[in-house]
Scaffold this motif. Structure first.
Motif, mmCIF file in Angstrom:
data_model
loop_
_atom_site.group_PDB
_atom_site.id
_atom_site.type_symbol
_atom_site.label_atom_id
_atom_site.label_comp_id
_atom_site.label_asym_id
_atom_site.label_seq_id
_atom_site.Cartn_x
_atom_site.Cartn_y
_atom_site.Cartn_z
ATOM 1 N N PRO A 42 12.563 -37.310 33.656
ATOM 2 C CA PRO A 42 11.574 -37.947 34.531
ATOM 3 C C PRO A 42 12.136 -38.322 35.910
ATOM 4 C CG PRO A 42 11.470 -38.904 32.346
ATOM 5 C CD PRO A 42 12.684 -38.012 32.384
ATOM 6 N N CYS A 43 13.450 -38.311 36.058
ATOM 7 C CA CYS A 43 14.084 -38.662 37.332
ATOM 8 C C CYS A 43 14.415 -37.436 38.180
ATOM 9 C CB CYS A 43 15.368 -39.451 37.080
ATOM 10 S SG CYS A 43 15.119 -41.012 36.229
ATOM 11 N N ALA A 44 14.190 -36.248 37.649
ATOM 12 C CA ALA A 44 14.612 -35.023 38.337
ATOM 13 C C ALA A 44 14.019 -34.904 39.736
ATOM 14 C CB ALA A 44 14.254 -33.801 37.497
ATOM 15 N N SER A 45 12.728 -35.153 39.877
ATOM 16 C CA SER A 45 12.121 -34.989 41.209
ATOM 17 C C SER A 45 12.627 -36.046 42.188
ATOM 18 C CB SER A 45 10.598 -35.020 41.122
ATOM 19 O OG SER A 45 10.158 -36.279 40.664
ATOM 20 N N ALA A 46 12.874 -37.241 41.712
ATOM 21 C CA ALA A 46 13.383 -38.299 42.598
ATOM 22 C C ALA A 46 14.825 -38.024 43.013
ATOM 23 C CB ALA A 46 13.279 -39.658 41.909
ATOM 24 N N ILE A 47 15.607 -37.437 42.124
ATOM 25 C CA ILE A 47 17.007 -37.143 42.442
ATOM 26 C C ILE A 47 17.116 -35.920 43.352
ATOM 27 C CG2 ILE A 47 19.220 -36.386 41.457
ATOM 28 C CD1 ILE A 47 18.596 -38.219 39.061
ATOM 29 N N SER A 48 16.245 -34.932 43.129
ATOM 30 C CA SER A 48 16.347 -33.705 43.918
ATOM 31 C C SER A 48 15.638 -33.789 45.264
ATOM 32 C CB SER A 48 15.802 -32.518 43.121
ATOM 33 O OG SER A 48 14.422 -32.706 42.862
ATOM 34 N N SER A 49 14.817 -34.808 45.458
ATOM 35 C CA SER A 49 14.138 -34.999 46.741
ATOM 36 C C SER A 49 14.239 -36.476 47.114
ATOM 37 C CB SER A 49 12.680 -34.570 46.632
ATOM 38 O OG SER A 49 11.970 -35.464 45.804
ATOM 39 N N SER A 50 13.506 -36.850 48.113
ATOM 40 C CA SER A 50 13.548 -38.270 48.501
ATOM 41 C C SER A 50 12.317 -39.028 48.010
ATOM 42 C CB SER A 50 13.674 -38.386 50.024
ATOM 43 O OG SER A 50 12.577 -37.740 50.630
ATOM 44 N N SER A 51 11.625 -38.477 46.997
ATOM 45 C CA SER A 51 10.473 -39.177 46.452
ATOM 46 C C SER A 51 10.932 -40.372 45.629
ATOM 47 C CB SER A 51 9.621 -38.233 45.601
ATOM 48 O OG SER A 51 10.360 -37.752 44.501
ATOM 49 N N PRO A 52 10.137 -41.424 45.597
ATOM 50 C CA PRO A 52 10.543 -42.617 44.835
ATOM 51 C C PRO A 52 10.498 -42.356 43.332
ATOM 52 C CG PRO A 52 8.336 -42.907 45.719
ATOM 53 C CD PRO A 52 8.851 -41.610 46.255
ATOM 54 N N PRO A 53 11.359 -43.030 42.583
ATOM 55 C CA PRO A 53 11.344 -42.854 41.126
ATOM 56 C C PRO A 53 10.102 -43.468 40.502
ATOM 57 C CG PRO A 53 12.898 -44.565 41.724
ATOM 58 C CD PRO A 53 12.391 -43.967 43.013
ATOM 59 N N THR A 54 9.646 -42.856 39.438
ATOM 60 C CA THR A 54 8.497 -43.368 38.701
ATOM 61 C C THR A 54 8.949 -44.491 37.769
ATOM 62 O OG1 THR A 54 8.830 -41.819 36.879
ATOM 63 C CG2 THR A 54 7.415 -41.069 38.709
ATOM 64 N N PRO A 55 8.020 -45.294 37.288
ATOM 65 C CA PRO A 55 8.395 -46.312 36.296
ATOM 66 C C PRO A 55 9.026 -45.691 35.045
ATOM 67 C CG PRO A 55 6.233 -46.802 37.194
ATOM 68 C CD PRO A 55 6.625 -45.445 37.719
ATOM 69 N N GLN A 56 8.565 -44.508 34.655
ATOM 70 C CA GLN A 56 9.148 -43.827 33.492
ATOM 71 C C GLN A 56 10.593 -43.439 33.778
ATOM 72 O OE1 GLN A 56 7.308 -40.123 32.357
ATOM 73 N NE2 GLN A 56 8.247 -40.131 30.337
ATOM 74 N N CYS A 57 10.855 -42.989 35.000
ATOM 75 C CA CYS A 57 12.231 -42.648 35.393
ATOM 76 C C CYS A 57 13.121 -43.885 35.272
ATOM 77 C CB CYS A 57 12.246 -42.106 36.824
ATOM 78 S SG CYS A 57 13.890 -42.015 37.572
ATOM 79 N N CYS A 58 12.675 -44.984 35.831
ATOM 80 C CA CYS A 58 13.480 -46.210 35.784
ATOM 81 C C CYS A 58 13.728 -46.657 34.347
ATOM 82 C CB CYS A 58 12.810 -47.317 36.598
ATOM 83 S SG CYS A 58 12.837 -47.015 38.380
ATOM 84 N N ALA A 59 12.710 -46.549 33.509
ATOM 85 C CA ALA A 59 12.868 -46.941 32.105
ATOM 86 C C ALA A 59 13.911 -46.069 31.413
ATOM 87 C CB ALA A 59 11.533 -46.851 31.376
ATOM 88 N N LYS A 60 13.868 -44.774 31.656
ATOM 89 C CA LYS A 60 14.830 -43.862 31.039
ATOM 90 C C LYS A 60 16.237 -44.086 31.598
ATOM 91 C CE LYS A 60 12.604 -41.562 27.993
ATOM 92 N NZ LYS A 60 13.019 -41.604 26.591
ATOM 93 N N LEU A 61 16.323 -44.353 32.889
ATOM 94 C CA LEU A 61 17.625 -44.606 33.506
ATOM 95 C C LEU A 61 18.252 -45.865 32.917
ATOM 96 C CD1 LEU A 61 19.591 -43.517 35.597
ATOM 97 C CD2 LEU A 61 18.414 -44.871 37.319
ATOM 98 N N LYS A 62 17.457 -46.898 32.727
ATOM 99 C CA LYS A 62 17.956 -48.132 32.107
ATOM 100 C C LYS A 62 18.376 -47.877 30.659
ATOM 101 C CE LYS A 62 15.401 -51.143 35.155
ATOM 102 N NZ LYS A 62 14.247 -51.983 35.368
ATOM 103 N N GLU A 63 17.600 -47.066 29.956
ATOM 104 C CA GLU A 63 17.910 -46.739 28.568
ATOM 105 C C GLU A 63 19.211 -45.948 28.463
ATOM 106 O OE1 GLU A 63 16.077 -43.290 26.009
ATOM 107 O OE2 GLU A 63 14.668 -44.977 26.081
ATOM 108 N N GLN A 64 19.434 -45.047 29.395
ATOM 109 C CA GLN A 64 20.604 -44.175 29.370
ATOM 110 C C GLN A 64 21.813 -44.770 30.091
ATOM 111 O OE1 GLN A 64 20.981 -40.705 28.047
ATOM 112 N NE2 GLN A 64 19.451 -41.721 26.779
ATOM 113 N N ARG A 65 21.697 -45.982 30.576
ATOM 114 C CA ARG A 65 22.791 -46.620 31.316
ATOM 115 C C ARG A 65 24.132 -46.572 30.583
ATOM 116 N NH1 ARG A 65 23.815 -52.748 32.685
ATOM 117 N NH2 ARG A 65 25.537 -52.457 34.115
ATOM 118 N N PRO A 66 24.186 -46.815 29.263
ATOM 119 C CA PRO A 66 25.480 -46.743 28.580
ATOM 120 C C PRO A 66 26.110 -45.346 28.620
ATOM 121 C CG PRO A 66 23.859 -47.841 27.192
ATOM 122 C CD PRO A 66 23.128 -47.277 28.371
#
Length: 95
Positions: free
Chosen positions: A37-61
């Protein structure tokens, strides 16, 4: 006597919650595909979606593991990935 018992029960409950939280953090399955869900935000300058942030927090470890992988390092350590992490309020680990 009652206040000591009540205080002890509250302290025990807090310890159980902390331990349960650390167990949940350890139970994360590190799969970089979970960050899709973070792919488009990482590959461009679009803002991350709430789903991206949730997954990023989940995958933090798992972030250090991803950063140590030569195939993933360029993506995970990119300036856009750092912007996404900052926007999602996920600290970049020192690995």
């Amino acid at each position: 006597m009652r206040s000591i018992t009540y205080t002890s029960l509250c302290a025990a409950a807090i310890v159980v919650m902390i331990l349960a939280g650390s167990q949940a953090a350890m139970a994360v399955t590190c799969q970089v595909t979970q960050l899709a869900p973070c792919a488009s935000a990482i590959s461009s300058s679009s803002p991350p979606t709430p789903q991206c942030c949730a997954k990023l927090k989940e995958q933090r470890p798992c972030l250090c593991q991803y950063m140590k992988n030569p195939n993933l390092k360029a993506y995970v350590s990119s300036p856009n990935a750092k912007k996404v992490a900052n926007t999602c309020r996920v600290p970049i680990p020192k690995c």
